[in-house]
Design a protein around this motif. Structure first.
Motif, PDB file in Angstrom:
ATOM      1  N   THR A   1      29.051  46.526  43.888  1.00 31.06           N
ATOM      2  CA  THR A   1      29.555  46.275  45.208  1.00 31.06           C
ATOM      3  C   THR A   1      30.319  44.563  45.491  1.00 31.06           C
ATOM      4  OG1 THR A   1      27.409  45.631  45.900  1.00 31.06           O
ATOM      5  CG2 THR A   1      28.249  47.783  46.694  1.00 31.06           C
ATOM      6  N   ILE A   2      30.218  44.150  44.283  1.00 31.54           N
ATOM      7  CA  ILE A   2      30.574  42.575  44.397  1.00 31.54           C
ATOM      8  C   ILE A   2      32.084  42.823  44.231  1.00 31.54           C
ATOM      9  CG2 ILE A   2      31.134  40.411  42.954  1.00 31.54           C
ATOM     10  CD1 ILE A   2      28.246  40.437  42.233  1.00 31.54           C
ATOM     11  N   PRO A   3      32.849  42.286  45.285  1.00 31.37           N
ATOM     12  CA  PRO A   3      34.449  42.442  45.239  1.00 31.37           C
ATOM     13  C   PRO A   3      35.130  41.422  44.628  1.00 31.37           C
ATOM     14  CG  PRO A   3      33.592  41.085  47.262  1.00 31.37           C
ATOM     15  CD  PRO A   3      32.320  41.283  46.412  1.00 31.37           C
ATOM     16  N   LYS A   4      36.451  41.930  44.142  1.00 31.33           N
ATOM     17  CA  LYS A   4      37.361  40.847  43.536  1.00 31.33           C
ATOM     18  C   LYS A   4      37.640  39.778  44.753  1.00 31.33           C
ATOM     19  CE  LYS A   4      39.836  43.944  40.432  1.00 31.33           C
ATOM     20  NZ  LYS A   4      40.932  44.848  39.943  1.00 31.33           N
ATOM     21  N   VAL A   5      38.022  38.681  44.275  1.00 34.31           N
ATOM     22  CA  VAL A   5      38.462  37.662  45.403  1.00 34.31           C
ATOM     23  C   VAL A   5      40.114  37.735  45.301  1.00 34.31           C
ATOM     24  CG1 VAL A   5      36.411  36.434  45.097  1.00 34.31           C
ATOM     25  CG2 VAL A   5      38.258  35.724  43.666  1.00 34.31           C
ATOM     26  N   LYS A   6      40.553  37.176  46.522  1.00 28.39           N
ATOM     27  CA  LYS A   6      42.226  37.285  46.458  1.00 28.39           C
ATOM     28  C   LYS A   6      42.554  36.082  47.201  1.00 28.39           C
ATOM     29  CE  LYS A   6      43.945  41.519  47.752  1.00 28.39           C
ATOM     30  NZ  LYS A   6      44.302  42.568  48.474  1.00 28.39           N
ATOM     31  N   ASN A   7      43.792  35.698  46.558  1.00 27.73           N
ATOM     32  CA  ASN A   7      44.236  34.651  47.152  1.00 27.73           C
ATOM     33  C   ASN A   7      44.967  35.007  48.648  1.00 27.73           C
ATOM     34  OD1 ASN A   7      47.021  32.897  47.563  1.00 27.73           O
ATOM     35  ND2 ASN A   7      46.385  31.706  46.012  1.00 27.73           N
ATOM     36  N   THR A   8      44.853  34.359  49.523  1.00 21.96           N
ATOM     37  CA  THR A   8      45.101  34.955  50.769  1.00 21.96           C
ATOM     38  C   THR A   8      46.787  34.825  51.031  1.00 21.96           C
ATOM     39  OG1 THR A   8      44.957  32.839  52.033  1.00 21.96           O
ATOM     40  CG2 THR A   8      43.012  34.218  51.932  1.00 21.96           C
ATOM     41  N   LYS A   9      47.524  33.949  50.269  1.00 20.58           N
ATOM     42  CA  LYS A   9      48.871  33.833  50.427  1.00 20.58           C
ATOM     43  C   LYS A   9      49.683  34.563  49.315  1.00 20.58           C
ATOM     44  CE  LYS A   9      48.309  29.137  52.190  1.00 20.58           C
ATOM     45  NZ  LYS A   9      48.745  27.882  52.231  1.00 20.58           N
ATOM     46  N   THR A  10      49.170  34.797  48.349  1.00 20.67           N
ATOM     47  CA  THR A  10      50.046  35.425  47.133  1.00 20.67           C
ATOM     48  C   THR A  10      49.484  36.837  47.027  1.00 20.67           C
ATOM     49  OG1 THR A  10      48.699  34.713  45.280  1.00 20.67           O
ATOM     50  CG2 THR A  10      50.543  33.384  46.148  1.00 20.67           C
ATOM     51  N   GLY A  11      47.988  37.130  47.298  1.00 22.27           N
ATOM     52  CA  GLY A  11      47.651  38.288  47.062  1.00 22.27           C
ATOM     53  C   GLY A  11      46.976  38.522  45.695  1.00 22.27           C
ATOM     54  N   VAL A  12      47.264  37.630  44.641  1.00 19.56           N
ATOM     55  CA  VAL A  12      46.640  37.470  43.485  1.00 19.56           C
ATOM     56  C   VAL A  12      45.133  37.721  43.392  1.00 19.56           C
ATOM     57  CG1 VAL A  12      46.236  36.130  41.220  1.00 19.56           C
ATOM     58  CG2 VAL A  12      48.379  36.057  42.576  1.00 19.56           C
ATOM     59  N   SER A  13      44.646  38.495  42.737  1.00 21.38           N
ATOM     60  CA  SER A  13      43.143  38.865  42.832  1.00 21.38           C
ATOM     61  C   SER A  13      42.351  38.409  41.273  1.00 21.38           C
ATOM     62  CB  SER A  13      42.630  40.254  43.225  1.00 21.38           C
ATOM     63  OG  SER A  13      43.376  41.211  42.269  1.00 21.38           O
ATOM     64  N   VAL A  14      41.298  38.099  41.597  1.00 23.74           N
ATOM     65  CA  VAL A  14      40.201  37.658  40.348  1.00 23.74           C
ATOM     66  C   VAL A  14      39.119  38.542  40.572  1.00 23.74           C
ATOM     67  CG1 VAL A  14      39.279  36.144  38.835  1.00 23.74           C
ATOM     68  CG2 VAL A  14      41.438  35.560  40.239  1.00 23.74           C
ATOM     69  N   GLU A  15      38.723  39.031  39.164  1.00 24.13           N
ATOM     70  CA  GLU A  15      37.268  39.892  39.374  1.00 24.13           C
ATOM     71  C   GLU A  15      36.212  38.963  38.773  1.00 24.13           C
ATOM     72  OE1 GLU A  15      35.835  44.347  37.552  1.00 24.13           O
ATOM     73  OE2 GLU A  15      37.659  43.438  37.171  1.00 24.13           O
ATOM     74  N   TYR A  16      35.262  39.320  39.214  1.00 21.48           N
ATOM     75  CA  TYR A  16      34.095  38.557  38.826  1.00 21.48           C
ATOM     76  C   TYR A  16      33.558  39.190  37.554  1.00 21.48           C
ATOM     77  CZ  TYR A  16      29.044  36.927  38.198  1.00 21.48           C
ATOM     78  OH  TYR A  16      27.692  36.395  38.017  1.00 21.48           O
ATOM     79  N   VAL A  17      33.506  38.497  36.303  1.00 27.98           N
ATOM     80  CA  VAL A  17      32.905  39.033  35.015  1.00 27.98           C
ATOM     81  C   VAL A  17      32.019  38.043  34.378  1.00 27.98           C
ATOM     82  CG1 VAL A  17      33.775  39.781  32.830  1.00 27.98           C
ATOM     83  CG2 VAL A  17      35.159  40.058  34.610  1.00 27.98           C
ATOM     84  N   PRO A  18      30.634  38.232  34.170  1.00 33.60           N
ATOM     85  CA  PRO A  18      29.652  37.625  33.763  1.00 33.60           C
ATOM     86  C   PRO A  18      30.163  36.964  32.598  1.00 33.60           C
ATOM     87  CG  PRO A  18      28.933  39.478  34.914  1.00 33.60           C
ATOM     88  CD  PRO A  18      30.176  39.988  35.027  1.00 33.60           C
ATOM     89  N   ASP A  19      29.904  35.756  32.251  1.00 36.44           N
ATOM     90  CA  ASP A  19      30.180  35.042  31.097  1.00 36.44           C
ATOM     91  C   ASP A  19      29.281  34.241  30.637  1.00 36.44           C
ATOM     92  OD1 ASP A  19      31.368  33.488  29.066  1.00 36.44           O
ATOM     93  OD2 ASP A  19      33.374  33.849  29.940  1.00 36.44           O
ATOM     94  N   ALA A  20      28.681  34.225  29.430  1.00 35.95           N
ATOM     95  CA  ALA A  20      27.754  33.157  29.203  1.00 35.95           C
ATOM     96  C   ALA A  20      27.975  31.839  29.044  1.00 35.95           C
ATOM     97  CB  ALA A  20      27.075  33.511  27.580  1.00 35.95           C
ATOM     98  N   GLU A  21      29.393  31.489  29.072  1.00 41.48           N
ATOM     99  CA  GLU A  21      29.998  30.148  29.113  1.00 41.48           C
ATOM    100  C   GLU A  21      30.281  29.595  30.518  1.00 41.48           C
ATOM    101  OE1 GLU A  21      30.425  28.269  26.186  1.00 41.48           O
ATOM    102  OE2 GLU A  21      29.373  30.075  25.131  1.00 41.48           O
ATOM    103  N   LYS A  22      30.093  30.438  31.526  1.00 43.33           N
ATOM    104  CA  LYS A  22      30.487  30.030  32.867  1.00 43.33           C
ATOM    105  C   LYS A  22      29.166  29.729  33.672  1.00 43.33           C
ATOM    106  CE  LYS A  22      34.919  32.027  32.842  1.00 43.33           C
ATOM    107  NZ  LYS A  22      35.747  33.126  33.523  1.00 43.33           N
ATOM    108  N   SER A  23      29.156  29.098  34.673  1.00 44.90           N
ATOM    109  CA  SER A  23      28.221  28.779  35.726  1.00 44.90           C
ATOM    110  C   SER A  23      28.573  28.720  37.054  1.00 44.90           C
ATOM    111  CB  SER A  23      27.233  27.454  35.282  1.00 44.90           C
ATOM    112  OG  SER A  23      26.840  27.394  34.144  1.00 44.90           O
ATOM    113  N   TRP A  24      27.797  29.091  38.102  1.00 42.09           N
ATOM    114  CA  TRP A  24      28.137  29.088  39.333  1.00 42.09           C
ATOM    115  C   TRP A  24      28.114  27.488  40.074  1.00 42.09           C
ATOM    116  CZ3 TRP A  24      30.960  31.988  42.322  1.00 42.09           C
ATOM    117  CH2 TRP A  24      30.883  33.581  42.021  1.00 42.09           C
TER     118      TRP A  24
END
Length: 228
Positions: free
Chosen positions: A29-52
């Motif tokens: 249920t974690i949604p993609k995030v979307k650019n409110t102006k362009t509609g470009v979306s990005v999916e959350y993908v767990p990655d050991a190199e990334k942090s919040w």
């Protein structure tokens, strides 16, 4: 929940990261995030190199910052809820930030540094620092949120319920102290403590030393106890 509360107590264990993130399946249920102006979306993908990372945008420009980051392919989350306001003498539901000025960004240390210090379009963006610890240079490091906490927070807030409320834990009345999981309804999958807020049974979700939010009313029959 306010942006000037104390910072996270988690001390980084790998290149300043909070509790090294494990690569695991993403909650459905974690949604993609979307650019409110362009509609470009990005999916959350767990990655050991990334942090919040918790970042601060001055003068309420967290949406603008999120749009720029999402356009660059980075998952950036701004917690929001619907609220009712009078617009042109009419009552309308509008989205507002649940935590003004803050956004949560899932990225690498290098990319976070680039956004905060080397991106001209983001001069209004800064780190939200962890004032409870010092790094090797004797400075407060950027604040990080463990992946499991952030995923739970997103599950609790992504439906934008107008009944979501930022709360101070000291003002909450806890019921039993057990950790529970919501198994039915619009907050399915959320884990937290049962509290009474505004005379209703809700689930308290906390990002340590950032703040807490309470969900809308959740019936007892929608809950199961989490065995810790």
């Amino acid at each position: 929940m306010t942006a000037d509360m104390n910072t996270l107590s988690n001390v980084g264990t790998r290149r300043g990261e909070a509790n090294p993130p494990s690569v695991r399946p993403v909650p459905d249920t974690i949604p993609k995030v979307k650019n409110t102006k362009t509609g470009v979306s990005v999916e959350y993908v767990p990655d050991a190199e990334k942090s919040w990372y918790v970042l601060r945008a001055t003068y309420g420009r967290e949406d603008k910052a999120a749009d720029i980051l999402i356009e660059d392919g980075t998952y950036a989350y701004v917690a929001k809820r619907y609220t009712r306001k009078t617009v042109n003498n009419k009552q309308e539901k509008v989205l507002e930030s649940l935590i003004p000025s803050l956004l949560f960004v899932y990225t690498t240390p290098q990319k976070a540094e680039e956004y905060v210090k080397d991106t001209p379009a983001l001069t209004f963006l800064s780190y939200y620092y962890n004032h409870s610890v010092l790094n090797a240079d004797g400075k407060n490091p950027p604040m990080l949120v463990p992946c499991h906490e952030m995923e739970n927070f997103i599950l609790a807030t992504c439906n934008h319920s107008e009944h979501l409320v930022a709360v101070d834990e000291s003002q909450c009345r806890f019921k039993g102290g057990e950790t529970v999981r919501v198994i039915e309804g619009s907050f399915t999958g959320v884990v937290g403590k049962v509290v009474r807020v505004g005379g209703q049974q809700r689930i308290l979700v906390t990002l340590q030393n950032v703040g807490s939010i309470a969900t809308a009313y959740v019936p007892k029959g929608f809950l199961e106890v989490v065995v810790e």
